[in-house]
Design a protein around this motif. Structure first.
Motif, PDB file in Angstrom:
ATOM      1  N   GLU A 154       0.806  -1.219   0.000  1.00  0.00           N
ATOM      2  CA  GLU A 154       0.000   0.000   0.000  1.00  0.00           C
ATOM      3  C   GLU A 154       0.841   1.273   0.000  1.00  0.00           C
ATOM      4  OE1 GLU A 154      -4.308  -1.045   2.042  1.00  0.00           O
ATOM      5  OE2 GLU A 154      -2.646  -0.414   3.296  1.00  0.00           O
ATOM      6  N   GLY A 162      -3.983   7.654  -0.446  1.00  0.00           N
ATOM      7  CA  GLY A 162      -4.894   6.538  -0.645  1.00  0.00           C
ATOM      8  C   GLY A 162      -6.320   6.842  -0.220  1.00  0.00           C
ATOM      9  N   GLU A 212      -7.323  -0.236  -0.554  1.00  0.00           N
ATOM     10  CA  GLU A 212      -6.968   1.164  -0.793  1.00  0.00           C
ATOM     11  C   GLU A 212      -6.672   1.394  -2.263  1.00  0.00           C
ATOM     12  OE1 GLU A 212      -4.688   3.669   2.307  1.00  0.00           O
ATOM     13  OE2 GLU A 212      -3.200   3.172   0.784  1.00  0.00           O
TER      14      GLU A 212
END
Length: 268
Positions: A193, A203, A213
């Motif tokens: 992420e 995100g 995300e």
């Protein structure tokens, strides 16, 4: 002379002690006795025992009084007792394939991938090995080791492109891990992420997921004569990591990535 000497010697044998008893003052109080904390503890135990006996005596007296009283009848039930219907129960509907999670986790990952949209050109739809996934990164050796440590099981990928001069390339990858002892899939999602420097923006959570995300593109990658923008999306379904990458010569919006990953999650 001899007599006086004998008297002096006798007086020496019967000499008075240096400290006579009458020289000690009778007004000095005797030393106090050492404090005994156990005496207070024993007193507390006696008081506690008396309290317990008092409670028992009261309970016994109350029980004796209640025993001599006539029992009070209970009120009748408000609703009637349920009646068992006659005949066999209706047939249970057949379970849906989507409700069988084992069929999802142990099934064919290729069939779970999104189909290529109409008007797009499919460039890949196949299984990917641990080495194939590692080759997508600059530090391929580190990624290969990491995938092995996280219990890599299998992976499948679909890729398609739209346009020629102003192309848009979309890649969807499903990677399955072994979560028997550790939450490897969740760990891999957290590591993926993080944006690649300034190339992705902040995100946005994917609706319906715990930690999914989406990150739109920010600064482009310099690929020689072409500058490429890349947006990414991450989510997980059980022990399957879902990755979506949308790249193009123009900035990739948040909605473009969200649309692809949402459709992929609905399919699973």
């Amino acid at each position: 002379m001899d007599g006086e000497t004998r008297r002096e010697e006798g007086q020496g044998r019967d000499a008075v002690p240096l400290f006579e008893p009458e020289l000690v003052s009778a007004s000095v109080a005797p030393p106090p006795e050492p404090y005994r904390p156990m005496a207070r503890r024993r007193l507390a135990l006696v008081v506690a025992a008396a309290a317990v006996l008092g409670i028992l005596a009261g309970a016994g007296a109350g029980y004796q009084v209640q025993r001599g009283r006539t029992p009070t009848p209970l009120p009748p039930l408000v609703a009637a007792a349920p009646v068992q219907p006659v005949g066999a129960a209706p047939d249970r509907p057949a379970p849906k394939a989507a409700d069988d999670r084992d069929a999802v986790y142990d099934g064919n990952l290729l069939k779970l991938l999104l189909p290529t949209p109409k008007g797009a050109k499919e460039t890949a739809r196949d299984w990917r090995t641990q080495a194939d996934l590692a080759d997508d990164y600059v530090s391929s050796e580190d990624i290969f080791t990491e995938l092995g440590d996280k219990g890599f099981r299998r992976a499948a990928e679909a890729r398609w492109s739209v346009g020629k001069a102003e192309f848009t390339d979309t890649a969807v990858t499903l990677t399955q891990f072994r979560d028997d002892e550790d939450l490897n899939t969740a760990d891999m999602l957290r590591e993926r992420e993080y944006s690649d420097g300034a190339h992705q923006s902040y995100g946005t959570p994917v609706p319906g997921t715990l930690d999914g995300e989406v990150r739109p593109s920010a600064q482009p990658y310099d690929e020689g004569d072409v500058k490429v923008y890349v947006g990414q999306g991450m989510a997980r379904v059980g022990n399957i990591l879902v990755e979506v990458y949308v790249s193009g010569v123009r900035p990739v919006s948040r909605n473009a990535v969200m649309s692809v990953i949402t459709k992929q999650l609905e399919r699973m």
